[in-house]
Enzyme design. Structure first.
Site, PDB file in Angstrom:
ATOM      1  N   ARG A  24       0.821  -1.214   0.000  1.00  0.00           N
ATOM      2  CA  ARG A  24       0.000   0.000   0.000  1.00  0.00           C
ATOM      3  C   ARG A  24       0.858   1.269   0.000  1.00  0.00           C
ATOM      4  NH1 ARG A  24      -5.572   0.104   1.950  1.00  0.00           N
ATOM      5  NH2 ARG A  24      -6.469  -1.847   1.301  1.00  0.00           N
ATOM      6  N   ARG A  28      -3.404   7.027   0.879  1.00  0.00           N
ATOM      7  CA  ARG A  28      -3.872   8.254   1.525  1.00  0.00           C
ATOM      8  C   ARG A  28      -2.888   8.926   2.473  1.00  0.00           C
ATOM      9  NH1 ARG A  28      -9.476   5.500   3.027  1.00  0.00           N
ATOM     10  NH2 ARG A  28      -7.921   3.919   3.478  1.00  0.00           N
ATOM     11  N   ARG A  37      -6.446  11.722  -6.097  1.00  0.00           N
ATOM     12  CA  ARG A  37      -7.684  10.993  -5.758  1.00  0.00           C
ATOM     13  C   ARG A  37      -8.880  11.937  -5.827  1.00  0.00           C
ATOM     14  NH1 ARG A  37     -11.645   9.472  -3.403  1.00  0.00           N
ATOM     15  NH2 ARG A  37     -11.894   8.061  -1.643  1.00  0.00           N
ATOM     16  N   ASP A  74      -7.104  -2.476  -7.120  1.00  0.00           N
ATOM     17  CA  ASP A  74      -7.590  -3.110  -5.889  1.00  0.00           C
ATOM     18  C   ASP A  74      -7.918  -4.567  -6.175  1.00  0.00           C
ATOM     19  OD1 ASP A  74      -8.516  -2.139  -3.028  1.00  0.00           O
ATOM     20  OD2 ASP A  74      -9.905  -3.685  -3.679  1.00  0.00           O
ATOM     21  N   TYR A 150     -15.298 -11.576   0.161  1.00  0.00           N
ATOM     22  CA  TYR A 150     -15.935 -10.271  -0.079  1.00  0.00           C
ATOM     23  C   TYR A 150     -17.179 -10.426  -0.958  1.00  0.00           C
ATOM     24  CZ  TYR A 150     -12.144  -7.626   2.070  1.00  0.00           C
ATOM     25  OH  TYR A 150     -11.257  -7.100   2.974  1.00  0.00           O
TER      26      TYR A 150
END
Ligand code: CP3
Length: 346
Positions: A24, A28, A37, A74, A150
């Site tokens: 990652r 952010r 973003r 992702d 998921y």
């Protein structure tokens, strides 16, 4: 002659230095990421905009002296590309259309035909052509078990429904895992054909299932993905990050024969390194929490990890993804500390 440190270690060759990257690493915690973003409007439109996704993939390399870029996308791009609607609501995590019976499985589309998967591959091509000389480009997908969890649950969860489907050996769930195995092979092959030089499979919930069902729903499917990729692209190394496997990393090593095993923070890197011998490299496993305090603590933990395994068989990384609260200056200090430690040991 040394090549790219990442690819050297993955091939079992002596690297010019210890390869480093961070799970990652684009995200952010970087102000420049937040800016792009915002420009993209949403996380998913960023993933599907090759120009912007390539830009954020390269951002961490401008700040830090790293040895790998990881494609910005992702693991949930796969179900999205198979036709399930996906949404990332701010602060809530992913919301995904669910799959809970055979009819739902049969409705899933072919990933090779998906425009979304093609756009991700366009990002790979763009990054590859802008990559600094010694930096390797890593493509990725999620592990079948993690992605299936998921899809069954519809978002982040304790994986209760997916576990019950596995315990019950439900035929629709087996069919779902099979579909994800072939979709993952196709998706990774597409990324390699677009320019990815290594691929990593993120099986974040690999530790969920006990012996008995683990082989059938976690390790077996992982091995099928690795074999499938190897059959199509024998020269491309595969890294398997099965989080929470503990000593069962060794079972994954035997079944999958990966070029490297990604090791979570909770496991002893040295123990795994000793147990795998020369059969594969190890990657990890600095605790992402160690980056949240003082620079001294981060440096000390980074040096402890570095000193536990030799650079010929180690890819320095975190044991899980970087936290949003991480200060970029601390990451820069960690990179410098590892480089200094290795220089002192030459
Ligand atoms: O490593 C990288 O920098 C490459 C990009 C990458 C992302 N996600 C970007 C992302 C990779 C490799 C992933 C993997 C991923 N995604 C995993 C496996 C690894 C792990 O962390 O266990 C999982 C389980 C996901 C699913 C996912 N994506 C969740 C649950 C969330 C929401 C939680 C969160 O952190 O917000 C995401 C969102 C996500 N994926 C973000 C990023 C940068 C944040 C979204 C944003 O910018 O708003």
């Amino acid at each position: 002659m040394h090549g790219k440190p990442l690819l050297d270690v993955l091939a079992g060759r002596k690297p010019s230095r210890r390869p480093m990257w961070f799970m990652r690493q684009a995200g952010r915690y970087l102000p420049e990421y937040r800016q792009v973003r915002e420009q993209a409007g949403s996380f998913l439109s960023l993933c599907y905009s090759p120009e912007l996704a390539a830009e954020v993939t390269l951002q961490p390399l401008r700040r830090f002296d790293l040895d790998a870029a990881i494609l910005f996308a992702d693991i949930l791009v796969v179900p999205d590309a198979m036709g399930l609607s996906l949404d990332f609501t701010e602060g809530e995590g992913p919301r995904l259309e669910t799959v809970r019976d055979l009819r739902d499985v049969e409705r899933l589309c072919e990933i090779r035909r998906s425009d979304k998967a093609k756009r991700v591959c366009e990002t790979v091509g763009r990054v590859r052509s802008d990559l600094p000389e010694k930096v390797g480009l890593i493509g990725f997908c999620g592990g079948p078990w993690t992605v299936a969890s998921y899809m069954v649950e519809g978002g982040s969860s304790d994986r209760r429904l997916a576990k019950l489907a596995a315990f019950g050996r439900e035929s629709w769930f087996r069919a779902l895992i099979d579909r994800l195995v072939s979709a993952s092979i196709d998706y990774l092959a597409m990324q390699i054909e677009a320019g990815a030089e290594a691929v990593q499979i993120f099986d974040s919930w690999a530790g969920d299932l006990p012996e008995g069902v683990r082989e059938e729903f976690v390790v077996g499917p992982l091995a099928q993905v690795v074999d499938g990729v190897r059959r199509l692209h024998p020269g491309t190394p595969v890294i398997v990050f099965g989080r929470g496997l503990g000593v069962d990393h060794l079972e994954v090593m035997v079944s999958c024969r990966p070029a490297a095993l990604g090791i979570e923070t909770e496991q002893s890197l040295r123990w795994i390194y000793d147990a795998v011998g020369d059969q594969c490299a190890v990657q990890g496993n600095l605790d992402p929490v160690a980056l949240l305090g003082s620079v001294e603590v981060a440096r000390a933990e980074a040096c402890r990890v570095t000193s536990s395994v030799p650079m010929e068989r180690h890819i320095f990384n975190l044991g899980h993804g970087i936290r949003q609260e991480t200060r970029p200056e601390v990451l820069a200090e960690v990179v410098a500390a590892v480089r200094r430690w290795d220089a002192g040991k030459v």
